[in-house]
Design a protein around this motif. Structure first.
Motif, PDB file in Angstrom:
ATOM      1  N   GLY A   9       0.813  -1.207   0.000  1.00  0.00           N
ATOM      2  CA  GLY A   9       0.000   0.000   0.000  1.00  0.00           C
ATOM      3  C   GLY A   9       0.843   1.252   0.000  1.00  0.00           C
ATOM      4  O   GLY A   9       2.046   1.236  -0.299  1.00  0.00           O
ATOM      5  N   LEU A  10       0.225   2.358   0.352  1.00  0.00           N
ATOM      6  CA  LEU A  10       0.883   3.666   0.393  1.00  0.00           C
ATOM      7  C   LEU A  10       1.324   3.947   1.827  1.00  0.00           C
ATOM      8  O   LEU A  10       0.499   3.987   2.736  1.00  0.00           O
ATOM      9  N   LYS A  11       2.617   4.153   2.029  1.00  0.00           N
ATOM     10  CA  LYS A  11       3.164   4.397   3.360  1.00  0.00           C
ATOM     11  C   LYS A  11       3.669   5.842   3.456  1.00  0.00           C
ATOM     12  O   LYS A  11       4.565   6.232   2.720  1.00  0.00           O
ATOM     13  N   ILE A  39     -11.149  -2.081   4.925  1.00  0.00           N
ATOM     14  CA  ILE A  39     -10.289  -0.905   4.739  1.00  0.00           C
ATOM     15  C   ILE A  39      -8.950  -1.215   5.398  1.00  0.00           C
ATOM     16  O   ILE A  39      -8.869  -1.394   6.616  1.00  0.00           O
ATOM     17  N   PHE A  40      -7.897  -1.306   4.581  1.00  0.00           N
ATOM     18  CA  PHE A  40      -6.589  -1.735   5.055  1.00  0.00           C
ATOM     19  C   PHE A  40      -5.635  -0.554   5.249  1.00  0.00           C
ATOM     20  O   PHE A  40      -5.801   0.507   4.632  1.00  0.00           O
ATOM     21  N   ASN A  41      -4.643  -0.755   6.095  1.00  0.00           N
ATOM     22  CA  ASN A  41      -3.582   0.230   6.282  1.00  0.00           C
ATOM     23  C   ASN A  41      -2.839   0.401   4.959  1.00  0.00           C
ATOM     24  O   ASN A  41      -2.313  -0.568   4.398  1.00  0.00           O
ATOM     25  N   GLY A  42      -2.799   1.628   4.459  1.00  0.00           N
ATOM     26  CA  GLY A  42      -2.174   1.898   3.166  1.00  0.00           C
ATOM     27  C   GLY A  42      -3.144   2.075   2.031  1.00  0.00           C
ATOM     28  O   GLY A  42      -2.748   2.384   0.904  1.00  0.00           O
ATOM     29  N   ASP A  43      -4.451   1.894   2.308  1.00  0.00           N
ATOM     30  CA  ASP A  43      -5.491   2.134   1.305  1.00  0.00           C
ATOM     31  C   ASP A  43      -5.799   3.613   1.186  1.00  0.00           C
ATOM     32  O   ASP A  43      -5.780   4.352   2.176  1.00  0.00           O
ATOM     33  N   LEU A  44      -6.144   4.043  -0.018  1.00  0.00           N
ATOM     34  CA  LEU A  44      -6.728   5.368  -0.187  1.00  0.00           C
ATOM     35  C   LEU A  44      -8.151   5.361   0.367  1.00  0.00           C
ATOM     36  O   LEU A  44      -8.883   4.379   0.227  1.00  0.00           O
ATOM     37  N   ASP A 115      -0.125  17.314   0.460  1.00  0.00           N
ATOM     38  CA  ASP A 115       1.284  17.405   0.076  1.00  0.00           C
ATOM     39  C   ASP A 115       2.097  16.211   0.575  1.00  0.00           C
ATOM     40  O   ASP A 115       3.329  16.213   0.493  1.00  0.00           O
ATOM     41  N   GLN A 116       1.423  15.192   1.086  1.00  0.00           N
ATOM     42  CA  GLN A 116       2.104  14.024   1.638  1.00  0.00           C
ATOM     43  C   GLN A 116       2.820  13.228   0.543  1.00  0.00           C
ATOM     44  O   GLN A 116       2.289  13.024  -0.546  1.00  0.00           O
ATOM     45  N   LEU A 117       4.034  12.760   0.867  1.00  0.00           N
ATOM     46  CA  LEU A 117       4.747  11.821   0.015  1.00  0.00           C
ATOM     47  C   LEU A 117       4.552  10.415   0.566  1.00  0.00           C
ATOM     48  O   LEU A 117       4.489  10.222   1.783  1.00  0.00           O
ATOM     49  N   TYR A 118       4.489   9.430  -0.334  1.00  0.00           N
ATOM     50  CA  TYR A 118       4.271   8.050   0.062  1.00  0.00           C
ATOM     51  C   TYR A 118       5.294   7.132  -0.601  1.00  0.00           C
ATOM     52  O   TYR A 118       5.698   7.361  -1.745  1.00  0.00           O
ATOM     53  N   GLN A 119       5.672   6.085   0.115  1.00  0.00           N
ATOM     54  CA  GLN A 119       6.450   5.013  -0.491  1.00  0.00           C
ATOM     55  C   GLN A 119       5.485   3.915  -0.902  1.00  0.00           C
ATOM     56  O   GLN A 119       4.575   3.550  -0.152  1.00  0.00           O
ATOM     57  N   ALA A 188      13.233  -5.392  -9.894  1.00  0.00           N
ATOM     58  CA  ALA A 188      12.071  -5.954 -10.586  1.00  0.00           C
ATOM     59  C   ALA A 188      10.764  -5.344 -10.114  1.00  0.00           C
ATOM     60  O   ALA A 188       9.826  -5.159 -10.898  1.00  0.00           O
ATOM     61  N   TYR A 189      10.697  -5.009  -8.817  1.00  0.00           N
ATOM     62  CA  TYR A 189       9.492  -4.385  -8.247  1.00  0.00           C
ATOM     63  C   TYR A 189       9.969  -3.173  -7.436  1.00  0.00           C
ATOM     64  O   TYR A 189      10.062  -3.222  -6.216  1.00  0.00           O
ATOM     65  N   THR A 190      10.241  -2.118  -8.137  1.00  0.00           N
ATOM     66  CA  THR A 190      10.923  -0.969  -7.548  1.00  0.00           C
ATOM     67  C   THR A 190      10.053  -0.253  -6.522  1.00  0.00           C
ATOM     68  O   THR A 190       8.868   0.006  -6.757  1.00  0.00           O
ATOM     69  N   ASP A 191      10.662   0.057  -5.379  1.00  0.00           N
ATOM     70  CA  ASP A 191       9.992   0.898  -4.384  1.00  0.00           C
ATOM     71  C   ASP A 191      10.148   2.355  -4.807  1.00  0.00           C
ATOM     72  O   ASP A 191      11.268   2.834  -5.023  1.00  0.00           O
ATOM     73  N   CYS A 192       9.033   3.044  -4.909  1.00  0.00           N
ATOM     74  CA  CYS A 192       9.033   4.427  -5.399  1.00  0.00           C
ATOM     75  C   CYS A 192       8.504   5.378  -4.333  1.00  0.00           C
ATOM     76  O   CYS A 192       7.789   4.970  -3.419  1.00  0.00           O
ATOM     77  N   ILE A 193       8.858   6.635  -4.481  1.00  0.00           N
ATOM     78  CA  ILE A 193       8.294   7.700  -3.656  1.00  0.00           C
ATOM     79  C   ILE A 193       7.402   8.536  -4.560  1.00  0.00           C
ATOM     80  O   ILE A 193       7.850   9.041  -5.602  1.00  0.00           O
ATOM     81  N   VAL A 194       6.128   8.653  -4.174  1.00  0.00           N
ATOM     82  CA  VAL A 194       5.152   9.326  -5.033  1.00  0.00           C
ATOM     83  C   VAL A 194       4.348  10.346  -4.245  1.00  0.00           C
ATOM     84  O   VAL A 194       4.328  10.346  -3.015  1.00  0.00           O
ATOM     85  N   LYS A 195       3.692  11.204  -4.992  1.00  0.00           N
ATOM     86  CA  LYS A 195       2.726  12.152  -4.436  1.00  0.00           C
ATOM     87  C   LYS A 195       1.445  12.019  -5.243  1.00  0.00           C
ATOM     88  O   LYS A 195       1.500  11.778  -6.452  1.00  0.00           O
ATOM     89  N   LEU A 196       0.299  12.135  -4.584  1.00  0.00           N
ATOM     90  CA  LEU A 196      -0.958  12.156  -5.334  1.00  0.00           C
ATOM     91  C   LEU A 196      -0.917  13.320  -6.303  1.00  0.00           C
ATOM     92  O   LEU A 196      -0.575  14.457  -5.933  1.00  0.00           O
ATOM     93  N   ASN A 197      -1.249  13.046  -7.550  1.00  0.00           N
ATOM     94  CA  ASN A 197      -1.186  14.073  -8.579  1.00  0.00           C
ATOM     95  C   ASN A 197      -2.141  15.223  -8.253  1.00  0.00           C
ATOM     96  O   ASN A 197      -3.198  15.016  -7.648  1.00  0.00           O
ATOM     97  N   PHE A 198      -1.756  16.423  -8.651  1.00  0.00           N
ATOM     98  CA  PHE A 198      -2.567  17.598  -8.328  1.00  0.00           C
ATOM     99  C   PHE A 198      -3.983  17.424  -8.870  1.00  0.00           C
ATOM    100  O   PHE A 198      -4.180  17.122 -10.043  1.00  0.00           O
TER     101      PHE A 198
END
Length: 211
Positions: A9-11, A39-44, A115-119, A188-198
């Motif tokens: 999920g989104l951390k 509703i799980f931890n990391g769900d939108l 403005d939260q960033l998530y892994q 192969a399954y890259t961990d990324c840092i993302v932000k919800l798009n504007f």
């Protein structure tokens, strides 16, 4: 491990732009109607999509034209049927049909800062050339064993303005931990840092909730 498909999920990590971060602003949303999905931890989490004022799990990738997204679940609290008043149970996730099961005083705990960033783990390999691009979310659901969401990034990276997330950075643990923690760009399954798009987050939309 980004060499193994193990989405979580989104951390929450920090805020974009180096803003002061103390672990994330958490708002609790009261749930009084039955939740048809866990509703799980990391769900939108969305608000007022099906019933006015009620939080629900986001079960498909949002876009900038979606409504109601208020953040990411970081846990729940509730009271079980027959439990003494004033002794809430804090948990990783809320099972489906909690109201039918007799749960009361149900609150979904949500990190709500737009403005939260998530892994988040990707379903495919992501390299540095993808930073700044957009991507959808996929693999909705979760584990009742861990309580964690199984949401991941789609393996299709694009520059479409309506997609759910923007890639801000990639997790490179080898440079931090001397190679002892296997998480690197291009895995192969890259961990990324993302932000919800504007426009995906409700607080960055002018329209109100649907209900």
């Amino acid at each position: 491990m980004s060499t193994v498909a193990a989405p979580y999920g989104l951390k929450p990590l920090s805020l974009i732009g180096g803003q002061s971060f103390t672990g994330g602003t958490i708002r609790e949303y009261l749930l009084t109607t039955n939740n048809t999905a866990a509703i799980f931890n990391g769900d939108l989490v969305a608000l007022g999509v099906a019933v006015a004022g009620q939080p629900t799990v986001v079960a498909a990738t949002p876009t900038t034209s979606s409504t109601g997204v208020v953040g990411v679940c970081v846990g729940v609290r509730y009271q079980l049927a027959g439990q003494q008043l004033g002794y809430p149970l804090y948990a990783q996730y809320l099972p489906a049909n909690a109201v039918t099961a007799g749960y009361t005083n149900i609150f979904i705990r949500v990190v709500e800062d737009p403005d939260q960033l998530y892994q988040v783990q990707s379903q495919g390999s992501v390299g540095y050339g993808s930073i700044g691009k957009t991507v959808a979310l996929a693999n909705f659901g979760g584990s009742t064993t861990t309580g964690n969401s199984t949401v991941a990034l789609s393996s299709t990276i694009a520059n479409t303005s309506a997609l759910a997330c923007k890639i801000v950075d990639l997790v490179n643990s080898s440079s931090t931990f001397g190679g002892n923690f296997p998480s690197n760009p291009g895995d192969a399954y890259t961990d990324c840092i993302v932000k919800l798009n504007f426009g995906v987050h409700q607080y960055y939309q002018s329209a109100g909730t649907a209900n």
